[in-house]
Design an enzyme around this catalytic site. Sequence first.
Site, PDB file in Angstrom:
ATOM      1  N   GLY A  96       9.114   3.639   6.147  1.00 10.27           N
ATOM      2  CA  GLY A  96       7.791   3.262   6.621  1.00 10.27           C
ATOM      3  C   GLY A  96       6.994   2.624   5.503  1.00 10.27           C
ATOM      4  N   GLN A 120      -0.443  -0.176   1.096  1.00  8.73           N
ATOM      5  CA  GLN A 120       0.506   0.006  -0.009  1.00  8.73           C
ATOM      6  C   GLN A 120       0.907  -1.306  -0.679  1.00  8.73           C
ATOM      7  OE1 GLN A 120       3.120   2.673   2.602  1.00  8.73           O
ATOM      8  NE2 GLN A 120       3.604   3.407   0.564  1.00  8.73           N
ATOM      9  N   CYS A 164       7.445   9.151  -0.847  1.00  5.65           N
ATOM     10  CA  CYS A 164       6.598   7.995  -0.545  1.00  5.65           C
ATOM     11  C   CYS A 164       6.888   6.892  -1.551  1.00  5.65           C
ATOM     12  CB  CYS A 164       5.137   8.420  -0.651  1.00  5.65           C
ATOM     13  SG  CYS A 164       3.974   7.074  -0.400  1.00  5.65           S
ATOM     14  N   LEU A 165       6.974   5.657  -1.077  1.00 10.66           N
ATOM     15  CA  LEU A 165       7.243   4.531  -1.982  1.00 10.66           C
ATOM     16  C   LEU A 165       6.121   4.359  -3.003  1.00 10.66           C
ATOM     17  CD1 LEU A 165       8.644   1.914   0.580  1.00 10.66           C
ATOM     18  CD2 LEU A 165       9.925   3.412  -0.958  1.00 10.66           C
ATOM     19  N   HIS A 206       2.592  10.389   8.199  1.00  8.59           N
ATOM     20  CA  HIS A 206       2.557   9.958   6.799  1.00  8.59           C
ATOM     21  C   HIS A 206       1.917   8.566   6.675  1.00  8.59           C
ATOM     22  CE1 HIS A 206       4.512   9.638   2.670  1.00  8.59           C
ATOM     23  NE2 HIS A 206       4.144   8.395   2.911  1.00  8.59           N
ATOM     24  N   GLU A 207       2.352   7.638   7.521  1.00  5.67           N
ATOM     25  CA  GLU A 207       1.850   6.259   7.424  1.00  5.67           C
ATOM     26  C   GLU A 207       0.397   6.154   7.889  1.00  5.67           C
ATOM     27  OE1 GLU A 207       3.502   4.202   5.692  1.00  5.67           O
ATOM     28  OE2 GLU A 207       5.255   5.491   5.627  1.00  5.67           O
ATOM     29  N   HIS A 266      -1.894   7.067   5.220  1.00  5.95           N
ATOM     30  CA  HIS A 266      -2.130   5.947   4.286  1.00  5.95           C
ATOM     31  C   HIS A 266      -3.311   5.092   4.740  1.00  5.95           C
ATOM     32  CE1 HIS A 266       0.964   6.022   1.245  1.00  5.95           C
ATOM     33  NE2 HIS A 266       1.935   6.112   2.112  1.00  5.95           N
TER      34      HIS A 266
HETATM   35 ZN    ZN Z   1       3.847   6.699   1.781  1.00 10.26          ZN
END
Ligand code: ZN
Length: 169
Positions: free
Chosen positions: A46, A51, A94-95, A136-137, A140
């Site tokens: 995701g 991000q 998470c990236l 999670h997304e 963000h």
């Molecule tokens: Zn993330």
Amino acid sequence: MNKLNILTYPDKFLSRPTQPLDNIDGKVQDMIDKMALAMYDAPGVGLAAIQVGWDKSLLIYDVSPRDEGRFLNVLINPKIITKEGEIVSESEGCLSVPDFRADVKRAASITVEGHDRDGNPLKIDAEGILAIVLQHEIDHLNGTLFIEHISTLKRQMYKRRIKKQLREK
Ligand code: ZN
């Protein structure tokens, strides 16, 4: 097509709340394609626009198993309508929070409303991995990283590690 950079903690941009996207034009489609490249390249399941430095309410995800090919999903202006139950998302990552994983408590099932990349309304009933990824997304999009959901002690340990890494750079 130049590659997008994924911002990482402690970049303050990541804690910015996003704005609704009201015009899904060619620029948005182009951005979605670039985000997909960045997500698959990472690789991740995701990615939210914030991000990659764009403070709009847009996220992409793909939770299909690797060997079954890719299925890119786009969710614009998503809202969680209902949340039920509780599950532990084991070693969530998470990236934007590299080299760190932690267990996070999430709702077991959720209903999300939003729009797809063509502007069609969407309603998603999600559970399991999909419910976790969407929570999670969507976090963000509200400026929240998953490390805000873990214990203060664990979070402090991670923050200290990052500070040390930054000093050593
Ligand atoms: Zn993330």
